[in-house]
Design a protein around this motif. Structure first.
Motif, PDB file in Angstrom:
ATOM      1  N   ASN A 101       0.824  -1.202   0.000  1.00  0.00           N
ATOM      2  CA  ASN A 101       0.000   0.000   0.000  1.00  0.00           C
ATOM      3  C   ASN A 101       0.862   1.257   0.000  1.00  0.00           C
ATOM      4  O   ASN A 101       1.817   1.354   0.785  1.00  0.00           O
ATOM      5  CB  ASN A 101      -0.914   0.031   1.232  1.00  0.00           C
ATOM      6  N   VAL A 102       0.514   2.204  -0.863  1.00  0.00           N
ATOM      7  CA  VAL A 102       1.210   3.493  -0.916  1.00  0.00           C
ATOM      8  C   VAL A 102       0.336   4.523  -0.209  1.00  0.00           C
ATOM      9  O   VAL A 102      -0.846   4.692  -0.546  1.00  0.00           O
ATOM     10  CB  VAL A 102       1.482   3.921  -2.372  1.00  0.00           C
ATOM     11  N   ASN A 103       0.910   5.214   0.774  1.00  0.00           N
ATOM     12  CA  ASN A 103       0.164   6.172   1.587  1.00  0.00           C
ATOM     13  C   ASN A 103       0.140   7.541   0.915  1.00  0.00           C
ATOM     14  O   ASN A 103       1.160   8.014   0.409  1.00  0.00           O
ATOM     15  CB  ASN A 103       0.798   6.316   2.969  1.00  0.00           C
ATOM     16  N   MET A 104      -1.034   8.192   0.958  1.00  0.00           N
ATOM     17  CA  MET A 104      -1.183   9.500   0.324  1.00  0.00           C
ATOM     18  C   MET A 104      -2.047  10.422   1.178  1.00  0.00           C
ATOM     19  O   MET A 104      -2.997   9.976   1.816  1.00  0.00           O
ATOM     20  CB  MET A 104      -1.857   9.362  -1.050  1.00  0.00           C
ATOM     21  N   VAL A 105      -1.692  11.702   1.181  1.00  0.00           N
ATOM     22  CA  VAL A 105      -2.589  12.726   1.715  1.00  0.00           C
ATOM     23  C   VAL A 105      -3.463  13.134   0.544  1.00  0.00           C
ATOM     24  O   VAL A 105      -3.101  13.997  -0.263  1.00  0.00           O
ATOM     25  CB  VAL A 105      -1.809  13.917   2.291  1.00  0.00           C
ATOM     26  N   ALA A 106      -4.600  12.485   0.420  1.00  0.00           N
ATOM     27  CA  ALA A 106      -5.455  12.654  -0.754  1.00  0.00           C
ATOM     28  C   ALA A 106      -6.830  12.104  -0.444  1.00  0.00           C
ATOM     29  O   ALA A 106      -7.088  11.571   0.644  1.00  0.00           O
ATOM     30  CB  ALA A 106      -4.851  11.904  -1.948  1.00  0.00           C
ATOM     31  N   THR A 107      -7.741  12.244  -1.391  1.00  0.00           N
ATOM     32  CA  THR A 107      -9.054  11.632  -1.254  1.00  0.00           C
ATOM     33  C   THR A 107      -9.008  10.217  -1.809  1.00  0.00           C
ATOM     34  O   THR A 107      -8.068   9.830  -2.521  1.00  0.00           O
ATOM     35  CB  THR A 107     -10.111  12.437  -2.042  1.00  0.00           C
ATOM     36  N   LYS A 108     -10.043   9.453  -1.497  1.00  0.00           N
ATOM     37  CA  LYS A 108     -10.143   8.101  -2.032  1.00  0.00           C
ATOM     38  C   LYS A 108     -10.152   8.141  -3.556  1.00  0.00           C
ATOM     39  O   LYS A 108      -9.504   7.321  -4.220  1.00  0.00           O
ATOM     40  CB  LYS A 108     -11.423   7.441  -1.512  1.00  0.00           C
ATOM     41  N   GLU A 109     -10.882   9.119  -4.115  1.00  0.00           N
ATOM     42  CA  GLU A 109     -11.017   9.215  -5.561  1.00  0.00           C
ATOM     43  C   GLU A 109      -9.688   9.537  -6.232  1.00  0.00           C
ATOM     44  O   GLU A 109      -9.364   9.011  -7.305  1.00  0.00           O
ATOM     45  CB  GLU A 109     -12.064  10.275  -5.921  1.00  0.00           C
TER      46      GLU A 109
ATOM     47  N   ILE B 292       9.500   0.201  -7.945  1.00  0.00           N
ATOM     48  CA  ILE B 292       8.943   0.770  -9.180  1.00  0.00           C
ATOM     49  C   ILE B 292       7.506   1.226  -8.945  1.00  0.00           C
ATOM     50  O   ILE B 292       7.100   2.317  -9.375  1.00  0.00           O
ATOM     51  CB  ILE B 292       9.009  -0.255 -10.328  1.00  0.00           C
ATOM     52  N   ALA B 293       6.713   0.385  -8.260  1.00  0.00           N
ATOM     53  CA  ALA B 293       5.336   0.779  -7.939  1.00  0.00           C
ATOM     54  C   ALA B 293       5.323   2.060  -7.113  1.00  0.00           C
ATOM     55  O   ALA B 293       4.512   2.965  -7.357  1.00  0.00           O
ATOM     56  CB  ALA B 293       4.639  -0.354  -7.187  1.00  0.00           C
ATOM     57  N   TYR B 294       6.222   2.144  -6.161  1.00  0.00           N
ATOM     58  CA  TYR B 294       6.285   3.332  -5.292  1.00  0.00           C
ATOM     59  C   TYR B 294       6.689   4.580  -6.076  1.00  0.00           C
ATOM     60  O   TYR B 294       6.046   5.644  -5.960  1.00  0.00           O
ATOM     61  CB  TYR B 294       7.282   3.069  -4.166  1.00  0.00           C
ATOM     62  N   GLU B 295       7.722   4.462  -6.887  1.00  0.00           N
ATOM     63  CA  GLU B 295       8.209   5.624  -7.638  1.00  0.00           C
ATOM     64  C   GLU B 295       7.183   6.084  -8.680  1.00  0.00           C
ATOM     65  O   GLU B 295       7.015   7.289  -8.909  1.00  0.00           O
ATOM     66  CB  GLU B 295       9.542   5.293  -8.315  1.00  0.00           C
ATOM     67  N   GLU B 296       6.506   5.136  -9.302  1.00  0.00           N
ATOM     68  CA  GLU B 296       5.487   5.509 -10.291  1.00  0.00           C
ATOM     69  C   GLU B 296       4.299   6.188  -9.614  1.00  0.00           C
ATOM     70  O   GLU B 296       3.715   7.138 -10.156  1.00  0.00           O
ATOM     71  CB  GLU B 296       5.020   4.271 -11.056  1.00  0.00           C
ATOM     72  N   ALA B 297       3.929   5.718  -8.430  1.00  0.00           N
ATOM     73  CA  ALA B 297       2.846   6.368  -7.677  1.00  0.00           C
ATOM     74  C   ALA B 297       3.250   7.791  -7.293  1.00  0.00           C
ATOM     75  O   ALA B 297       2.446   8.732  -7.397  1.00  0.00           O
ATOM     76  CB  ALA B 297       2.507   5.553  -6.431  1.00  0.00           C
ATOM     77  N   LYS B 298       4.491   7.969  -6.856  1.00  0.00           N
ATOM     78  CA  LYS B 298       4.978   9.302  -6.491  1.00  0.00           C
ATOM     79  C   LYS B 298       4.955  10.238  -7.699  1.00  0.00           C
ATOM     80  O   LYS B 298       4.572  11.410  -7.587  1.00  0.00           O
ATOM     81  CB  LYS B 298       6.414   9.205  -5.950  1.00  0.00           C
ATOM     82  N   LYS B 299       5.356   9.719  -8.851  1.00  0.00           N
ATOM     83  CA  LYS B 299       5.394  10.551 -10.059  1.00  0.00           C
ATOM     84  C   LYS B 299       3.999  11.048 -10.408  1.00  0.00           C
ATOM     85  O   LYS B 299       3.811  12.251 -10.681  1.00  0.00           O
ATOM     86  CB  LYS B 299       5.980   9.734 -11.222  1.00  0.00           C
ATOM     87  N   ASP B 300       3.016  10.170 -10.379  1.00  0.00           N
ATOM     88  CA  ASP B 300       1.650  10.575 -10.697  1.00  0.00           C
ATOM     89  C   ASP B 300       1.107  11.546  -9.658  1.00  0.00           C
ATOM     90  O   ASP B 300       0.368  12.485  -9.989  1.00  0.00           O
ATOM     91  CB  ASP B 300       0.740   9.358 -10.793  1.00  0.00           C
ATOM     92  N   ALA B 301       1.444  11.309  -8.388  1.00  0.00           N
ATOM     93  CA  ALA B 301       0.967  12.188  -7.322  1.00  0.00           C
ATOM     94  C   ALA B 301       1.535  13.605  -7.478  1.00  0.00           C
ATOM     95  O   ALA B 301       0.818  14.603  -7.300  1.00  0.00           O
ATOM     96  CB  ALA B 301       1.354  11.612  -5.963  1.00  0.00           C
ATOM     97  N   GLU B 302       2.799  13.681  -7.827  1.00  0.00           N
ATOM     98  CA  GLU B 302       3.422  14.996  -8.007  1.00  0.00           C
ATOM     99  C   GLU B 302       2.781  15.772  -9.144  1.00  0.00           C
ATOM    100  O   GLU B 302       2.663  17.005  -9.083  1.00  0.00           O
ATOM    101  CB  GLU B 302       4.928  14.823  -8.262  1.00  0.00           C
ATOM    102  N   GLU B 303       2.359  15.070 -10.170  1.00  0.00           N
ATOM    103  CA  GLU B 303       1.752  15.739 -11.321  1.00  0.00           C
ATOM    104  C   GLU B 303       0.434  16.420 -10.975  1.00  0.00           C
ATOM    105  O   GLU B 303       0.027  17.383 -11.632  1.00  0.00           O
ATOM    106  CB  GLU B 303       1.545  14.733 -12.458  1.00  0.00           C
ATOM    107  N   ILE B 304      -0.250  15.929  -9.937  1.00  0.00           N
ATOM    108  CA  ILE B 304      -1.511  16.566  -9.540  1.00  0.00           C
ATOM    109  C   ILE B 304      -1.394  17.146  -8.120  1.00  0.00           C
ATOM    110  O   ILE B 304      -2.384  17.316  -7.411  1.00  0.00           O
ATOM    111  CB  ILE B 304      -2.700  15.580  -9.632  1.00  0.00           C
ATOM    112  N   ASN B 305      -0.122  17.422  -7.733  1.00  0.00           N
ATOM    113  CA  ASN B 305       0.163  18.135  -6.480  1.00  0.00           C
ATOM    114  C   ASN B 305      -0.386  17.426  -5.239  1.00  0.00           C
ATOM    115  O   ASN B 305      -0.981  18.053  -4.361  1.00  0.00           O
ATOM    116  CB  ASN B 305      -0.388  19.565  -6.550  1.00  0.00           C
TER     117      ASN B 305
END
Length: 541
Positions: free
Chosen positions: A186-194, A248-261
């Motif tokens: 699981n990758v943790n995020m400060v974000a909404t479920k959506e 790789i899963a972690y870095e790809e998740a981070k990349k997408d997260a950064e793109e939408i701040n």
């Protein structure tokens, strides 16, 4: 390296604690099997057990558990939310360390055959163990579930792989096979479920549908919200971490997260994980950040830090990494003991430990001295310009030194195995045939162990030693000289062991082949040692 296979049988009982415990005890009481986890589900009425062992032990543990279940579970009364077709619904075998998928297929087939013979129940193969496309997956085989299996068994295309078509109502049917190790991550995020789910759709292999596949193969993912932690997560199943590793899963998740701040704040592994998966992540960050780390525990620490695995709860390697849970080491009793104990053991009136174990010890010490010289050159201002060179030379020497440690016991073990084979009975043709086969295997081992030592010495040390002799810390020249002589002595010792054990081979062609290889390897070692000593001598003049 010892072989470790994980077995994750799913039994159709998740409510009766006495039954759950009895099955768990059957695994615990099997010699060589280690029960790692018991996960019952009340609503699913299903319990997932996780245990590990070598190929023989996991089969015995799975059979012992199945025999208990056969007595205690009655499928005619079973109800639960999870699809099921038998008391032991599915029993996958998973390669963890030192074992191939092909070997696990043999293990699954061995288990399936014995289960069918000993309990008289139908058994199907799935996954890699199945050769029929229409019955490779669990949903394919389990379609119709327990209630439809009696009639399904009578269809020509659904004859079980093992056992008869006869319906055993209390049991149902079982599926066994092989799958890769699945990592729940699981990758943790400060974000909404959506928002988390949007990234999950980008990553998972199926993506948003056939026309919009995701980026990561062998990856299943969804987004959800953890109310108790007040964070969102991308929940990922990595079904083949060799194809898509954790990092790789972690870095790809981070990349997408950064793109939408959005902020990624770490990750977590659910359940257990193989050591190799953690070391893969460590090597990735070592390369990415141009770090220099040799020790395994430091690599594990780096991976935990870079992946943020302790963000929600502490990631304790001894409790979460399979190999560490087993407290298992490839290092045997001789190598684990003190130098004094080893010397006294060699000096005792016993044939083992003998020259082979001494040769391995000497060779390991030789490689270790080379690594030491590299370490005493690296990071010193006087030789700062050599730091990049030392980063190349130290790892293979360090790895050779540590990888030769198990060879100290391997030689003694090979000798003991040969002597045990010699003592086997030979009163009749069957016994003589079994003894001959055991002797052949044991003899091969007594030759392969020293040959492997010689190969290791020549492949991974001489070039590094030669370069160290030319540019390394000159104050350590005696250590290089001793190290080179130790490596050569180790090669000589291994060579003599090959020679004496060749007397036990009757096939002259094979004997000549092994002798030629041993002679060639010895010549390489002698030449390597001479080259190193000459290079050191030149710097002294």
């Amino acid at each position: 390296m010892s072989k470790i296979i994980e077995c994750v049988p799913n039994f159709s009982e998740g409510r009766d604690k006495s039954v759950i415990k009895a099955i768990a005890d059957a695994v615990r009481e099997t010699p060589g099997a280690t029960l790692l986890d018991v996960d019952p589900g009340h609503s699913t009425n299903r319990t997932v057990y996780t245990f590990v062992g070598n190929p023989t032990n996991v089969v015995e543990a799975a059979l012992n558990a199945a025999k208990v279940a056969y007595k205690l579970i009655d499928m005619t009364k079973h109800k639960g939310e999870h699809p099921r077709m038998g008391a032991l619904d599915v029993c996958p075998f998973i390669p963890v360390r030192g074992v191939t998928v092909e070997e696990c297929v043999i293990v699954a087939k061995t288990f399936g055959k014995r289960l069918a013979e000993e309990l008289g129940v139908p058994v199907f193969l799935y996954g890699t163990a199945s050769t029929r496309d229409y019955r490779k997956t669990m949903p394919q085989i389990r379609a119709g579930e327990y209630e439809g299996m009696k009639d399904k068994l009578q269809l020509p295309e659904w004859a079980p792989n093992f056992g008869s078509r006869e319906w055993v109502a209390r049991w149902g049917a079982t599926v066994t096979g092989v799958r890769k190790f699945l990592i729940a991550y699981n990758v943790n995020m400060v974000a909404t479920k959506e928002q988390a789910h949007r990234i999950a759709l980008n990553l998972r292999e199926q993506g948003r549908g056939p026309d919009q596949p995701g980026r990561l193969r062998c990856c299943q993912a969804i987004g959800w919200y953890l109310q108790e932690q007040n964070i969102a997560q991308i929940s990922i199943n990595l079904t083949d971490f060799d194809v898509t590793p954790i990092h790789i899963a972690y870095e790809e998740a981070k990349k997408d997260a950064e793109e939408i701040n959005l902020a990624v704040t770490g990750s977590e592994i659910v359940g257990l994980v193989p050591l190799v998966a953690i070391l893969q992540a460590a090597e990735f960050y070592i390369q990415k950040e141009n770090l220099f780390i040799l020790d395994e525990d430091q690599k594990v620490h780096l991976a935990i830090n870079r992946l943020g695995l302790s963000t929600i709860s502490p990631f304790k390697p001894k409790e979460r990494i399979i190999e560490y849970c087993l407290e298992e080491s490839d290092v045997g009793e001789l190598a684990r003991g003190s130098v004094e104990q080893f010397i006294r053991g060699v000096a005792a009136r016993t044939p083992a430990p003998g020259g082979g174990s001494v040769a391995a010890t000497v060779a390991a010490l030789g490689a270790a001295l080379g690594a030491m010289v590299g370490q005493l050159t690296y990071g010193k201002r006087q030789w700062e310009a050599l730091d990049s060179t030392m980063r190349q030379l130290i790892p293979p020497l360090h790895q050779t030194a540590t990888s030769l440690i198990p060879a100290i016991d391997a030689d003694t073990a090979a000798f003991n195995n040969y002597m045990a084979a010699m003592k086997l009975p030979q009163k009749n043709d069957q016994e003589r045939s079994s003894r001959e086969a055991a002797l052949k295997i044991a003899t091969e081992e007594t030759i392969q162990v020293p040959l492997s030592l010689m190969r290791k010495v020549n492949t991974d040390t001489w070039d590094c030693f030669t370069q160290l002799a030319a540019v390394g810390n000159i104050n350590c020249r005696s250590d290089l000289q001793v190290g080179a002589r130790c490596l050569e002595a180790g090669a000589w010792g291994a060579y003599y062991n090959v020679l004496i054990n060749l007397d036990n081979i009757t096939d002259e062609v094979i004997k000549a082949k092994y002798l030629k290889e041993a002679v060639d390897l010895l010549q390489q070692a002698r030449k390597g040692c001479s080259t190193v000593l000459e290079a050191v001598d030149k710097r002294q003049k």
